[in-house]
Design a protein around this motif. Structure first.
Motif, PDB file in Angstrom:
ATOM      1  N   ASP A 182       0.721  -1.393  -0.220  1.00 22.31           N
ATOM      2  CA  ASP A 182      -0.032  -0.069  -0.006  1.00 22.31           C
ATOM      3  C   ASP A 182       0.827   1.167  -0.072  1.00 22.31           C
ATOM      4  O   ASP A 182       0.416   2.234  -0.656  1.00 22.31           O
ATOM      5  N   TRP A 183       1.925   1.203   0.714  1.00 23.29           N
ATOM      6  CA  TRP A 183       2.859   2.503   0.833  1.00 23.29           C
ATOM      7  C   TRP A 183       3.114   2.826  -0.710  1.00 23.29           C
ATOM      8  O   TRP A 183       3.503   3.941  -0.989  1.00 23.29           O
ATOM      9  N   GLU A 184       3.715   1.838  -1.363  1.00 27.80           N
ATOM     10  CA  GLU A 184       4.262   2.220  -2.586  1.00 27.80           C
ATOM     11  C   GLU A 184       3.196   2.428  -3.775  1.00 27.80           C
ATOM     12  O   GLU A 184       3.462   3.367  -4.568  1.00 27.80           O
ATOM     13  N   LEU A 185       1.954   1.803  -3.583  1.00 31.96           N
ATOM     14  CA  LEU A 185       0.969   2.373  -4.534  1.00 31.96           C
ATOM     15  C   LEU A 185       0.572   3.683  -4.105  1.00 31.96           C
ATOM     16  O   LEU A 185       0.483   4.581  -4.959  1.00 31.96           O
ATOM     17  N   SER A 186       0.284   4.074  -3.038  1.00 37.37           N
ATOM     18  CA  SER A 186       0.133   5.410  -2.488  1.00 37.37           C
ATOM     19  C   SER A 186       0.978   6.231  -2.961  1.00 37.37           C
ATOM     20  O   SER A 186       0.754   7.585  -3.364  1.00 37.37           O
ATOM     21  N   GLU A 187       2.159   6.145  -2.876  1.00 38.31           N
ATOM     22  CA  GLU A 187       3.386   7.160  -3.342  1.00 38.31           C
ATOM     23  C   GLU A 187       3.373   7.306  -4.994  1.00 38.31           C
ATOM     24  O   GLU A 187       3.391   8.277  -5.330  1.00 38.31           O
ATOM     25  N   LYS A 188       3.041   6.246  -5.566  1.00 36.62           N
ATOM     26  CA  LYS A 188       3.087   6.358  -7.121  1.00 36.62           C
ATOM     27  C   LYS A 188       1.908   7.106  -7.330  1.00 36.62           C
ATOM     28  O   LYS A 188       1.943   7.891  -8.472  1.00 36.62           O
ATOM     29  N   LEU A 189       0.712   6.637  -6.913  1.00 37.19           N
ATOM     30  CA  LEU A 189      -0.570   7.501  -7.286  1.00 37.19           C
ATOM     31  C   LEU A 189      -0.455   9.075  -6.909  1.00 37.19           C
ATOM     32  O   LEU A 189      -0.870   9.834  -7.679  1.00 37.19           O
ATOM     33  N   GLY A 190       0.420   9.538  -5.972  1.00 33.86           N
ATOM     34  CA  GLY A 190       0.865  10.585  -5.502  1.00 33.86           C
ATOM     35  C   GLY A 190       1.646  11.506  -6.580  1.00 33.86           C
ATOM     36  O   GLY A 190       1.635  12.756  -6.863  1.00 33.86           O
ATOM     37  N   SER A 191       2.428  10.591  -7.210  1.00 34.33           N
ATOM     38  CA  SER A 191       3.551  11.301  -8.090  1.00 34.33           C
ATOM     39  C   SER A 191       2.800  11.121  -9.499  1.00 34.33           C
ATOM     40  O   SER A 191       3.551  12.129 -10.511  1.00 34.33           O
ATOM     41  N   ALA A 192       2.372  10.287  -9.838  1.00 35.58           N
ATOM     42  CA  ALA A 192       1.738  10.307 -11.186  1.00 35.58           C
ATOM     43  C   ALA A 192       0.885  11.273 -11.492  1.00 35.58           C
ATOM     44  O   ALA A 192       0.072  11.823 -10.794  1.00 35.58           O
ATOM     45  N   ARG A 193       0.807  11.892 -12.745  1.00 33.45           N
ATOM     46  CA  ARG A 193      -0.438  12.786 -13.065  1.00 33.45           C
ATOM     47  C   ARG A 193      -1.595  12.314 -12.942  1.00 33.45           C
ATOM     48  O   ARG A 193      -2.664  12.900 -12.738  1.00 33.45           O
ATOM     49  N   TRP A 194      -1.681  11.083 -13.701  1.00 32.91           N
ATOM     50  CA  TRP A 194      -3.167  10.355 -13.393  1.00 32.91           C
ATOM     51  C   TRP A 194      -3.029   9.024 -13.509  1.00 32.91           C
ATOM     52  O   TRP A 194      -1.731   8.567 -14.164  1.00 32.91           O
ATOM     53  N   THR A 195      -3.728   7.853 -13.098  1.00 32.98           N
ATOM     54  CA  THR A 195      -3.615   6.545 -13.100  1.00 32.98           C
ATOM     55  C   THR A 195      -5.040   6.199 -13.596  1.00 32.98           C
ATOM     56  O   THR A 195      -5.851   6.563 -12.970  1.00 32.98           O
ATOM     57  N   VAL A 196      -5.155   5.404 -14.390  1.00 36.85           N
ATOM     58  CA  VAL A 196      -6.343   4.520 -14.726  1.00 36.85           C
ATOM     59  C   VAL A 196      -6.229   3.019 -14.401  1.00 36.85           C
ATOM     60  O   VAL A 196      -5.167   2.758 -14.446  1.00 36.85           O
ATOM     61  N   THR A 197      -7.356   2.666 -14.301  1.00 36.17           N
ATOM     62  CA  THR A 197      -7.362   1.147 -14.075  1.00 36.17           C
ATOM     63  C   THR A 197      -8.795   0.399 -14.613  1.00 36.17           C
ATOM     64  O   THR A 197      -9.530   1.277 -14.868  1.00 36.17           O
ATOM     65  N   CYS A 198      -8.529  -0.807 -14.779  1.00 33.41           N
ATOM     66  CA  CYS A 198      -9.605  -1.452 -15.520  1.00 33.41           C
ATOM     67  C   CYS A 198     -10.930  -2.143 -15.029  1.00 33.41           C
ATOM     68  O   CYS A 198     -11.676  -2.747 -15.675  1.00 33.41           O
ATOM     69  N   THR A 199     -10.970  -2.476 -13.587  1.00 33.00           N
ATOM     70  CA  THR A 199     -11.998  -2.692 -13.072  1.00 33.00           C
ATOM     71  C   THR A 199     -12.464  -1.794 -11.784  1.00 33.00           C
ATOM     72  O   THR A 199     -11.671  -0.943 -11.255  1.00 33.00           O
ATOM     73  N   ARG A 200     -13.819  -2.018 -11.400  1.00 33.76           N
ATOM     74  CA  ARG A 200     -14.177  -0.966 -10.400  1.00 33.76           C
ATOM     75  C   ARG A 200     -13.700  -1.651  -9.055  1.00 33.76           C
ATOM     76  O   ARG A 200     -13.397  -0.561  -8.090  1.00 33.76           O
ATOM     77  N   THR A 201     -13.408  -2.778  -8.826  1.00 35.47           N
ATOM     78  CA  THR A 201     -12.707  -3.182  -7.482  1.00 35.47           C
ATOM     79  C   THR A 201     -11.412  -2.575  -7.365  1.00 35.47           C
ATOM     80  O   THR A 201     -10.915  -1.940  -6.434  1.00 35.47           O
TER      81      THR A 201
END
Length: 414
Positions: A164-183
């Motif tokens: 979770d820590w790595e996902l959180s930091e990447k989400l914070g530094s990327a301009r945007w993130t897309v993902t392909c399922t609602r979950t």
């Protein structure tokens, strides 16, 4: 488009037969006028290619898969990078990451980013990572080194096997993130304060490559030993696909006539073959290995049932929304799968497919028996599945969404 709008797309491997959803997105971006260059962390291992790979014009550059395989190249990149400010911008975040993830893999990603920075592909002015685990790590470090923005497409395994820590930091530094399922979308949104920068974007299907099936599926009902019901599944032989569960379900079927075709390669192939032998299924199961898209399409049209027993693997790996379910549905093929990740976002039990709990061979066997015995049910579910795919899962909508996201960001960049 100005030259600094060229997008360097960082991929785990390229080309890969199992990632047609990425290939169709790349081709869609090119056809919309975007110039791409592809950066792959590993060379292809598949012996075949899909036709779409030959239509993509972008040059492909391969980084060292393992740093010790190309030590001179890595050393040259380090010597070129150390005098530059970008190296020092990235070094601090790398060291902080290393304190939390003291693995060779962390050094490997930083080393790959150094090579990318040192051998920067022409005038690329934007980085986009496919998968939020290792490709995004390389991309995030390279973004700091080169001083260019980055964005990300997250999918399935990369989300659920990352901390979770790595996902959180990447989400914070990327301009945007897309993902392909609602979950996946809800999970990622819960890990960042920048929730407006996380977007849901279904891959969809290139319907030109999966045109309307002009023929009809059979009325086989399992009664004729000379004309067995044809069950097919497409997917890599890996744990999350649940092929062992599917084989066990097949072994529980009553005295019906059926044949099962598996399409795909993978590390568990020999183990699954041995299981089929143990269950007494060897003479009813065919292992076809990896096939290209045209051959897969022909198998969909020649089959009666598509089955995929998705599960959450022991390491947390799982599918997002398997593209093969969308493909099979586009050909009016009745599908049975499990209630994992994005599967219920495509298939509604009893409406356009059958959905059973994961890890439950008996429930899967009951669903398969129902479909085998009832060709009219297969036709009704297949027709409903095709209608949904052709109205809601056209990949052009996801490509348009990506183009809009890129353009919105580029307007902010001087």
């Amino acid at each position: 488009m100005s030259s600094n709008r060229k997008i360097a797309v960082v991929l785990k491997g390229y080309p890969r037969l199992s990632e047609t959803f990425i290939a169709q997105e790349l081709l869609g971006l090119e056809r919309a006028g975007h110039e791409l260059v592809l950066i792959a962390l590993r060379r292809p291992t598949d012996l075949k290619r899909h036709p779409i790979h030959d239509e993509i014009r972008a040059a492909v550059h391969y980084l060292p898969e393992y740093l010790h395989d190309e030590p001179r190249r890595v050393l040259r990149a380090l010597l070129r990078s150390v005098p530059k400010a970008g190296f020092w911008r990235a070094l601090g975040p790398f060291l902080r990451d290393l304190l939390r993830d003291r693995t060779r893999n962390r050094f490997r990603r930083f080393g790959q980013a150094l090579v990318l920075f040192s051998e920067w592909p022409g005038d690329a002015g934007w980085l986009h990572a496919h998968f939020i685990h290792t490709p995004a790590s390389v991309t995030a470090y390279a973004s700091l080194m080169a001083g260019v923005p980055w964005t990300c497409s997250a999918h399935a395994k990369d989300i659920w096997t990352s901390s979770d820590w790595e996902l959180s930091e990447k989400l914070g530094s990327a301009r945007w993130t897309v993902t392909c399922t609602r979950t996946g979308f809800e999970h990622l949104k819960g890990l960042t304060d920048a929730k407006s920068r996380v977007h849901l974007s279904y891959h969809g299907l290139d319907l030109d490559r999966f045109p309307v099936f002009g023929g009809s599926h059979s009325s086989r009902d399992g009664a004729d030993p000379g004309d067995p019901v044809r069950i097919v599944s497409v997917g890599r032989a890996v744990a999350k696909k649940g092929f062992d569960v599917l084989l066990r379900a097949l072994s529980l079927l009553p005295d019906l006539n059926w044949r099962f075709d598996h399409i795909g390669a993978g590390d568990l192939t020999q183990e699954l073959r041995a299981l089929a032998d143990e269950l007494g299924l060897a003479d009813r199961v065919r292992w076809n290995g990896a096939l290209d898209q045209k051959d897969v399409l022909a198998r969909y049209r020649d089959s009666d049932i598509f089955a995929l027993a998705c599960r959450i693997a022991a390491d947390g790996d799982r599918d997002g929304l398997p593209n093969v379910l969308v493909e099979a549905s586009s050909q009016r093929l009745a599908c049975v799968s499990t209630a994992v990740s994005g599967v219920p976002e495509l298939l509604e039990d009893g409406e356009n497919g059958l959905v059973v709990p994961p890890e439950d061979p008996r429930a899967l066997a009951a669903a398969l028996e129902r479909l085998i015995r009832d060709p009219e049910l297969r036709q009704r579910l297949g027709a409903a599945a095709e209608r949904r795919v052709r109205t809601e899962f056209d990949h052009q909508s996801s490509v348009r969404q990506l183009i809009g996201l890129f353009h919105d960001e580029w307007r902010k960049v001087p």
